[in-house]
Structure formats: C-alpha cells, structure tokens
Write an enzyme that holds these catalytic residues in place. Structure first.
Site, PDB file in Angstrom:
ATOM      1  N   HIS A 226       0.804  -1.234   0.000  1.00 45.96           N
ATOM      2  CA  HIS A 226       0.000   0.000   0.000  1.00 45.96           C
ATOM      3  C   HIS A 226       0.829   1.272   0.000  1.00 45.96           C
ATOM      4  O   HIS A 226       0.285   2.357  -0.135  1.00 45.96           O
ATOM      5  CB  HIS A 226      -0.952   0.035   1.206  1.00 45.96           C
ATOM      6  CG  HIS A 226      -0.272   0.386   2.494  1.00 45.96           C
ATOM      7  ND1 HIS A 226       0.362  -0.544   3.266  1.00 45.96           N
ATOM      8  CD2 HIS A 226      -0.099   1.571   3.139  1.00 45.96           C
ATOM      9  CE1 HIS A 226       0.872   0.036   4.336  1.00 45.96           C
ATOM     10  NE2 HIS A 226       0.619   1.326   4.282  1.00 45.96           N
TER      11      HIS A 226
HETATM   12  C1  UD1 Z   1      -1.650   6.220   5.057  1.00 49.42           C
HETATM   13  C2  UD1 Z   1      -0.304   6.693   5.621  1.00 49.42           C
HETATM   14  C3  UD1 Z   1       0.678   5.562   5.607  1.00 49.42           C
HETATM   15  C4  UD1 Z   1       0.115   4.362   6.343  1.00 49.42           C
HETATM   16  C5  UD1 Z   1      -1.247   3.989   5.794  1.00 49.42           C
HETATM   17  C6  UD1 Z   1      -1.855   2.907   6.642  1.00 49.42           C
HETATM   18  C7  UD1 Z   1       0.207   9.050   5.165  1.00 49.42           C
HETATM   19  C8  UD1 Z   1       1.031   9.986   4.391  1.00 49.42           C
HETATM   20  N1  UD1 Z   1       0.246   7.770   4.790  1.00 49.42           N
HETATM   21  O1  UD1 Z   1      -1.430   5.847   3.724  1.00 49.42           O
HETATM   22  O2  UD1 Z   1       1.873   5.965   6.264  1.00 49.42           O
HETATM   23  O3  UD1 Z   1       1.006   3.283   6.182  1.00 49.42           O
HETATM   24  O4  UD1 Z   1      -2.111   5.135   5.833  1.00 49.42           O
HETATM   25  O5  UD1 Z   1      -2.813   2.175   5.972  1.00 49.42           O
HETATM   26  O6  UD1 Z   1      -0.457   9.456   6.083  1.00 49.42           O
HETATM   27  N2  UD1 Z   1      -8.634   5.217   0.615  1.00 49.42           N
HETATM   28  C9  UD1 Z   1      -9.954   4.898   0.550  1.00 49.42           C
HETATM   29  N3  UD1 Z   1     -10.605   4.595   1.706  1.00 49.42           N
HETATM   30  C10 UD1 Z   1      -9.994   4.588   2.924  1.00 49.42           C
HETATM   31  C11 UD1 Z   1      -8.632   4.911   2.974  1.00 49.42           C
HETATM   32  C12 UD1 Z   1      -7.969   5.226   1.819  1.00 49.42           C
HETATM   33  O7  UD1 Z   1     -10.548   4.874  -0.518  1.00 49.42           O
HETATM   34  O8  UD1 Z   1     -10.639   4.280   3.951  1.00 49.42           O
HETATM   35  C13 UD1 Z   1      -7.919   5.533  -0.646  1.00 49.42           C
HETATM   36  C14 UD1 Z   1      -8.220   6.939  -1.150  1.00 49.42           C
HETATM   37  O9  UD1 Z   1      -8.260   6.869  -2.526  1.00 49.42           O
HETATM   38  C15 UD1 Z   1      -7.025   7.736  -0.728  1.00 49.42           C
HETATM   39  C16 UD1 Z   1      -5.912   6.697  -0.798  1.00 49.42           C
HETATM   40  O10 UD1 Z   1      -6.518   5.472  -0.431  1.00 49.42           O
HETATM   41  O11 UD1 Z   1      -6.784   8.826  -1.566  1.00 49.42           O
HETATM   42  C17 UD1 Z   1      -4.752   6.988   0.102  1.00 49.42           C
HETATM   43  O12 UD1 Z   1      -5.199   7.177   1.447  1.00 49.42           O
HETATM   44  P1  UD1 Z   1      -4.328   8.050   2.470  1.00 49.42           P
HETATM   45  O13 UD1 Z   1      -4.946   8.001   3.803  1.00 49.42           O
HETATM   46  O14 UD1 Z   1      -4.047   9.386   1.897  1.00 49.42           O
HETATM   47  O15 UD1 Z   1      -2.951   7.307   2.495  1.00 49.42           O
HETATM   48  P2  UD1 Z   1      -2.618   5.778   2.686  1.00 49.42           P
HETATM   49  O16 UD1 Z   1      -2.022   5.272   1.434  1.00 49.42           O
HETATM   50  O17 UD1 Z   1      -3.783   5.063   3.249  1.00 49.42           O
HETATM   51  N1  UDP Z   2      -4.086  -4.903   8.984  1.00 44.82           N
HETATM   52  C1  UDP Z   2      -5.371  -5.400   9.121  1.00 44.82           C
HETATM   53  N2  UDP Z   2      -6.015  -5.806   7.991  1.00 44.82           N
HETATM   54  C2  UDP Z   2      -5.461  -5.764   6.755  1.00 44.82           C
HETATM   55  C3  UDP Z   2      -4.142  -5.255   6.633  1.00 44.82           C
HETATM   56  C4  UDP Z   2      -3.485  -4.810   7.771  1.00 44.82           C
HETATM   57  O1  UDP Z   2      -5.899  -5.480  10.230  1.00 44.82           O
HETATM   58  O2  UDP Z   2      -6.111  -6.152   5.782  1.00 44.82           O
HETATM   59  C5  UDP Z   2      -3.388  -4.433  10.196  1.00 44.82           C
HETATM   60  C6  UDP Z   2      -2.062  -5.108  10.470  1.00 44.82           C
HETATM   61  O3  UDP Z   2      -2.271  -6.310  11.183  1.00 44.82           O
HETATM   62  C7  UDP Z   2      -1.322  -4.056  11.269  1.00 44.82           C
HETATM   63  C8  UDP Z   2      -1.834  -2.755  10.675  1.00 44.82           C
HETATM   64  O4  UDP Z   2      -3.051  -3.076  10.002  1.00 44.82           O
HETATM   65  O5  UDP Z   2      -1.667  -4.100  12.631  1.00 44.82           O
HETATM   66  C9  UDP Z   2      -0.850  -2.200   9.702  1.00 44.82           C
HETATM   67  O6  UDP Z   2      -1.437  -1.162   9.001  1.00 44.82           O
HETATM   68  P1  UDP Z   2      -1.008  -0.722   7.538  1.00 44.82           P
HETATM   69  O7  UDP Z   2      -0.294  -1.823   6.870  1.00 44.82           O
HETATM   70  O8  UDP Z   2      -2.215  -0.159   6.903  1.00 44.82           O
HETATM   71  O9  UDP Z   2      -0.063   0.539   7.838  1.00 44.82           O
HETATM   72  P2  UDP Z   2       1.446   0.738   8.310  1.00 44.82           P
HETATM   73  O10 UDP Z   2       1.713  -0.134   9.473  1.00 44.82           O
HETATM   74  O11 UDP Z   2       2.321   0.473   7.127  1.00 44.82           O
HETATM   75  O12 UDP Z   2       1.493   2.195   8.632  1.00 44.82           O
END
Ligand code: UD1
Ligand code: UDP
Length: 388
Positions: A226
C-alpha cells in the site's frame, strides 16, 4: 483517599485517523479502562483520514476502542490539502477542549497534523512510536516522524534503536517535568507487541479466515502492498503483482493479498503489461478486501512467508516468528533485517523470488527480544501520570 481528595484525572485527547492508529489505540485504551481507570480520562478524535468501514469502523468494534468523541471527516486528498483540513479541525477542537495533552501514534498525515496543531497551541504532545528513522525523506512518513518528534514533550520509543536515533538528533533522557524544549525520551516497548500478545488467543478462537479462504495453516503466503512509493508508480506496482503471481507457481502455495483501497484504486488506473488480466487469471492469488485485525494476525501467524511494504505487518511477522520480505529498499525497522527475520527486496521480482526460495527452504534463526514485554501501554500511562 476520600473521593474529594483524589487528584483530577489526566485528560488526554488521542488523535487517530489511519487504520494502524486505531489498532495501536486499542492497547492504551485497555490500560486506561483497566488499571488506570479514574486516573486518566481519554477522548478520541478521528481525523477521518481512513473512512471505509473495513479501514476504520471495523477496528473500533472488534478491538474495543472507544468511539471517537469528535470525527473531522477530513477524508482523502493531496498531502497538503489533507493535512491542512485536519489541522483546521484539530485546532478548533483543541481550542475549545484544552486537554492536558494530545497523544499521537506513528507517522501518518494524521500524526503530523495533530503534532502541528497541538504545538502551535502550546498543548503538550506525547508521541508513541517515536524515534523511528528510515533515513529516506522521499517517504512522506519519514518527514512526518521527524517533525512530530521534534515538537513532542514525551517521546515513547518502541526499541533501543529508536532511543539511539533520537540521541543522535539531540533528544535524550527522561525528565521529571518535561517540556517541548526539554522533552522526555523513554524506552516504552511497542504497543503493537502488546496487542499481538493480547489478541493472539482470541484470533485463534474467533477468526474463521483460514476456513473461509480454504487455507491450511502453514500452506500459504501473505502479502500486503500500500505504500505510496509502490502503488503510485505503475511500473513498480506491475512488477510487484507479477512477482506475486510467479511466487504462486514457484512456491506451489497460494498467496493471500488483502488489498488496501489505495492499491485497488491505483490498479484500476493502470493496465501495464496486462496486470489486471494477470490478477484475474491467477486462481492461486487470493485478492481480498482489507480484513479485520483478528483475521490479519491469524493470517500472519499461519503464513509460510510474509511479503509487505507495511511497517506494522513487518513487525507482526516478527512477533509471530514468520520470515518477511520487505517490498521496499529501506525500512525504519532496521533490527528486523539485522537479525535475519526480514530482508529488503525493493520491488525487484528477481530478488523477491530468490529470497522467498531461501526463506522457504530454511528455518529462521532464534529471534532476539526487541519490542519490550507486552506492557508498553501501562508504562506510557505511568510515565504520563508521573510527569505531567
Ligand atoms: C496512510 C499513511 C501511511 C500508512 C497507511 C496505513 C500518510 C502519508 N500515509 O497511507 O503511512 O502506512 O495510511 O494504511 O499518512 N482510501 C480509501 N478509503 C480509505 C482509505 C484510503 O478509498 O478508507 C484511498 C483513497 O483513494 C485515498 C488513498 O486510499 O486517496 C490513500 O489514502 P491516504 O490516507 O491518503 O494514504 P494511505 O495510502 O492510506
Ligand atoms: N491490517 C489489518 N487488515 C489488513 C491489513 C493490515 O488489520 O487487511 C493491520 C495489520 O495487522 C497491522 C496494521 O493493520 O496491525 C498495519 O497497518 P497498515 O499496513 O495499513 O499501515 P502501516 O503499518 O504500514 O502504517
């Protein structure tokens, strides 16, 4: 002590927004509702960074995290737009509520927004998961971590390496009455480790994910992708998907890929070298929606191998003694690579396949203890109560 003589409880505003922060908040919420009941009062603010039910709501109910008192509904957007919307909403809440301190987790835009809003209002900030460094400012998370650490009053480090990183940046030592100019740095251990220990048995009892996906324990690989650096570059994303498809064949094991909404969206925008067709045609690659935490740790614990660019999933693979291929060229969890549990393979299919073969052919060496004793949350509560 008579009730009237009891000191007023410490009022904490915990700010969450992204999936991993809601999960991390479960550990501290258990401590606050348990041994620290009456001494700490916590309210949650949800920025709305993650909004899909399976990226947010699901974790509150599954992990017993209190419902947010405030939801900003900030949603998605470019870094600047998203962070700015959050800061505006946070500032409004902080100005009216004036908590004793703001507590944040990790390194997302939610973390940064809360750090800036609190710092500008001179409300003390506690950063849980402080001191992590990938030494790569191309990652937005690295910028967020650095800025948040340098305006925190309490820096709770999950590992010794994190403490040392802060020491190199001039932040050091525990203090009786810390301030943003003279902060307190301490080794708390990792709240995610607390959670993995706490929920492992429950996951074993309640999760039906293996049965639902037709998987035998120890017979499959688990992948997540992701990070912006991987998803928003169509070539890298295409290479990673190709590598997973090849792995299905070379390892003779199905690969489970719970797909982050960002990745799904980006895949919809590309079709380089027929990536989507490849995905659809490969029955051994199980692409599923994001799963709940109990399902996730059940998948991690029973996978032969984990492949991920997630920070949290790398660590959980370590907690459950599973080998991990990191789909990045740098990691903030350098100890995992140093001890041989994880290996950096970037988005390079050849390296991924070579390292997967190596991991699948041999057992991991005995793993060191790096992340504390499963009581990080209690330690954080004790310190805050003693030092505010
Ligand atoms: C964010 C964090 C990243 C973290 C991740 C955890 C930042 C800069 N990045 O990344 O460090 O590892 O969360 O998962 O804060 N979207 C949806 N629905 C949701 C969430 C996201 O559709 O519920 C889609 C949207 O198109 C959005 C894109 O994902 O634009 C990115 O979401 P965003 O929260 O900006 O960043 P993440 O890639 O989720
Ligand atoms: N996780 C979850 N379901 C999923 C993928 C991840 O519950 O389908 C949990 C995972 O076990 C961990 C956390 O989400 O506890 C990690 O989040 P993510 O990978 O979104 O973000 P990051 O840790 O890279 O910021």
């Amino acid at each position: 002590m008579a009730r009237s003589e009891m000191p007023a409880p410490l009022r904490i505003l915990t700010v969450v927004g992204a999936r991993p922060q809601i999960i991390k908040a479960a550990a501290l919420s258990r401590a606050i509702e348990g041994p620290f009941r009456g001494r700490i009062e916590q309210q949650l603010l949800h920025t709305g960074q993650h909004a899909d039910a399976n990226m947010s709501d699901m974790f509150f109910s599954e992990l017993g995290v209190p419902a947010p008192a405030v939801h900003l509904g900030s949603g998605a957007g470019t870094h600047g737009a998203q962070t700015a919307r959050m800061i505006e909403g946070l500032e409004r809440t902080l100005m009216s509520d004036r908590p004793d301190l703001v507590l944040v987790y990790g390194d997302t835009n939610t973390t940064l927004a809360a750090a800036l809003a609190a710092a500008k209002l001179s409300i003390p900030l506690a950063h849980v998961e402080a001191g992590l460094r990938s030494f790569d400012k191309r990652m937005p998370e690295e910028v967020n971590r650095l800025l948040c650490d340098h305006c925190s009053t309490w820096l709770f480090c999950p590992t010794n390496t994190a403490v040392e990183n802060l020491l190199r940046e001039g932040l050091a030592g525990m203090r009786a009455r810390p301030t943003a100019d003279a902060p307190s740095v301490s080794l708390s251990g990792d709240v995610m480790y607390d959670n993995s220990l706490h929920f492992a048995q429950l996951a074993q009892e309640r999760s039906t994910v293996l049965r639902d996906l037709g998987l035998r324990p120890g017979s499959f690989l688990l992948a997540t992708i992701h990070r912006e650096g991987n998803t928003d570059d169509p070539q890298r994303l295409g290479r990673l998907i190709h590598a997973l498809v090849q792995l299905v064949h070379e390892s003779a094991s199905p690969v489970v890929l719970p797909m982050h909404p960002r990745t799904r969206k980006q895949l919809g925008l590309i079709d380089s070298k027929g990536t989507q067709a490849l995905l659809a045609a490969e029955p051994g690659l199980h692409v599923v929606d994001p799963v709940g935490f109990l399902d996730m740790i059940q998948l991690e614990r029973h996978a032969r191998l984990v492949l991920t660019d997630s920070g949290g999933v790398q660590k959980e693979a370590f907690f459950f003694g599973r080998p991990c291929i990191v789909l990045r060229d740098k990691t903030e969890w350098a100890e995992l690579v140093a001890c041989g549990q994880a290996v950096l393979c970037d988005a390079d299919p050849q390296r991924i396949l070579i390292e997967a073969e190596r991991f699948l052919a041999q057992d991991l060496p005995p793993l060191p203890s790096i992340f504390g004793d499963g009581h990080a949350a209690e330690r954080i509560c004790e310190e805050l109560l003693a030092q505010v």
